[in-house]
Design a protein around this motif. Structure first.
Motif, PDB file in Angstrom:
ATOM      1  N   HIS A  22     -20.344   0.851 -22.314  1.00 31.72           N
ATOM      2  CA  HIS A  22     -20.454  -0.224 -21.334  1.00 31.72           C
ATOM      3  C   HIS A  22     -21.017   0.257 -20.010  1.00 31.72           C
ATOM      4  CE1 HIS A  22     -18.822  -3.274 -23.853  1.00 31.72           C
ATOM      5  NE2 HIS A  22     -17.755  -2.571 -24.093  1.00 31.72           N
ATOM      6  N   SER A  59     -23.435 -14.776 -14.677  1.00 28.62           N
ATOM      7  CA  SER A  59     -23.644 -14.097 -15.950  1.00 28.62           C
ATOM      8  C   SER A  59     -24.075 -12.650 -15.715  1.00 28.62           C
ATOM      9  CB  SER A  59     -24.700 -14.839 -16.774  1.00 28.62           C
ATOM     10  OG  SER A  59     -25.055 -14.089 -17.916  1.00 28.62           O
ATOM     11  N   SER A  60     -25.043 -12.481 -14.835  1.00 28.00           N
ATOM     12  CA  SER A  60     -25.528 -11.141 -14.506  1.00 28.00           C
ATOM     13  C   SER A  60     -24.427 -10.319 -13.831  1.00 28.00           C
ATOM     14  CB  SER A  60     -26.748 -11.248 -13.584  1.00 28.00           C
ATOM     15  OG  SER A  60     -27.152  -9.969 -13.167  1.00 28.00           O
ATOM     16  N   TYR A  62     -21.183 -10.715 -14.013  1.00 31.91           N
ATOM     17  CA  TYR A  62     -20.137 -10.419 -14.999  1.00 31.91           C
ATOM     18  C   TYR A  62     -20.558  -9.212 -15.840  1.00 31.91           C
ATOM     19  CZ  TYR A  62     -17.069 -10.646 -18.986  1.00 31.91           C
ATOM     20  OH  TYR A  62     -16.164 -10.299 -19.964  1.00 31.91           O
ATOM     21  N   ASN A  63     -21.787  -9.225 -16.332  1.00 36.08           N
ATOM     22  CA  ASN A  63     -22.254  -8.122 -17.173  1.00 36.08           C
ATOM     23  C   ASN A  63     -22.297  -6.805 -16.417  1.00 36.08           C
ATOM     24  OD1 ASN A  63     -22.545  -9.427 -19.686  1.00 36.08           O
ATOM     25  ND2 ASN A  63     -24.372 -10.439 -18.920  1.00 36.08           N
ATOM     26  N   GLN A  64     -22.558  -6.829 -15.117  1.00 38.65           N
ATOM     27  CA  GLN A  64     -22.596  -5.620 -14.305  1.00 38.65           C
ATOM     28  C   GLN A  64     -21.204  -5.094 -13.970  1.00 38.65           C
ATOM     29  OE1 GLN A  64     -25.004  -6.040 -10.731  1.00 38.65           O
ATOM     30  NE2 GLN A  64     -26.269  -7.537 -11.798  1.00 38.65           N
ATOM     31  N   ALA A  67     -17.895  -6.779 -17.867  1.00 39.08           N
ATOM     32  CA  ALA A  67     -18.061  -6.667 -19.318  1.00 39.08           C
ATOM     33  C   ALA A  67     -17.525  -5.358 -19.878  1.00 39.08           C
ATOM     34  CB  ALA A  67     -19.528  -6.841 -19.704  1.00 39.08           C
ATOM     35  N   ARG A  68     -17.608  -4.287 -19.128  1.00 40.13           N
ATOM     36  CA  ARG A  68     -17.170  -2.992 -19.647  1.00 40.13           C
ATOM     37  C   ARG A  68     -15.692  -3.017 -20.038  1.00 40.13           C
ATOM     38  NH1 ARG A  68     -19.716  -1.690 -15.790  1.00 40.13           N
ATOM     39  NH2 ARG A  68     -19.080  -2.042 -13.712  1.00 40.13           N
ATOM     40  N   GLY A  71     -15.280  -7.376 -22.028  1.00 37.36           N
ATOM     41  CA  GLY A  71     -16.116  -7.672 -23.184  1.00 37.36           C
ATOM     42  C   GLY A  71     -17.419  -8.369 -22.848  1.00 37.36           C
ATOM     43  N   LEU A  72     -18.429  -8.074 -23.646  1.00 30.51           N
ATOM     44  CA  LEU A  72     -19.729  -8.718 -23.488  1.00 30.51           C
ATOM     45  C   LEU A  72     -19.593 -10.218 -23.723  1.00 30.51           C
ATOM     46  CD1 LEU A  72     -21.915  -6.122 -25.402  1.00 30.51           C
ATOM     47  CD2 LEU A  72     -21.638  -6.353 -22.929  1.00 30.51           C
ATOM     48  N   GLU A  73     -20.274 -10.994 -22.897  1.00 30.37           N
ATOM     49  CA  GLU A  73     -20.238 -12.458 -22.966  1.00 30.37           C
ATOM     50  C   GLU A  73     -18.816 -13.002 -22.848  1.00 30.37           C
ATOM     51  OE1 GLU A  73     -22.700 -14.292 -25.922  1.00 30.37           O
ATOM     52  OE2 GLU A  73     -24.169 -12.685 -25.813  1.00 30.37           O
TER      53      GLU A  73
END
Length: 150
Positions: A22, A59-60, A62-64, A67-68, A71-73
């Motif tokens: 991640h 979304s961006s 969250y992923n940065q 997510a690690r 979780g992804l998405e």
């Protein structure tokens, strides 16, 4: 003996990949320049509900930053709470109490992100106060709200 060493080496390499999967664990600043500014006071509830641009930025972000662990998405792998479940917290409340439930849920989310989560002296989630602006925090919440728990 050689097979045993190969199995151990393979397991170690696999675990390193899982740890790094991640990416960097340093919190990342989020570009919120395309969002409506919210001012200095921290809001009690999400002003970006349903805002398409906030969802895109969220979304961006969250992923940065999320997510690690989550979780992804926003689909948790079981290590950290599944944030999509937050979407369902107020679903069973009657209509008269739904708005208050949502404000309380937003407040809980905001305070968790700003203050982090520490139990028994161990940091389970870093505090993002001073790292994420409230625009970024609410954009992430707006994104999470689009993710349905199945």
């Amino acid at each position: 003996m050689l097979i045993k060493r190969l199995v151990v080496a393979t397991a170690l390499l696999a675990s390193v990949g899982a740890v790094l999967a991640h990416g960097d664990v340093t919190p990342q600043v989020v570009d919120v320049s395309t969002l409506r500014p919210l001012g200095d006071g921290i809001l009690d509830s999400n002003p970006y509900v349903g805002d398409k641009e906030a969802i895109r930025v969220g979304s961006s972000a969250y992923n940065q930053n999320c997510a690690r662990c989550h979780g992804l998405e926003a689909i948790s792998g079981g290590v950290s709470p599944d944030l999509r479940k937050l979407n369902d917290e107020c679903a069973t409340v009657n209509a008269n109490k739904k708005k208050q439930c949502q404000v309380e849920l937003d407040s809980y989310y905001r305070n968790s992100v700003l203050g982090g989560k520490v139990r028994d002296g161990r940091v389970y989630m870093p505090a993002f106060a001073g790292i994420l602006s409230q625009e970024a925090i609410w954009a992430i919440k707006s994104y999470i709200e689009t993710r349905k728990y199945e």
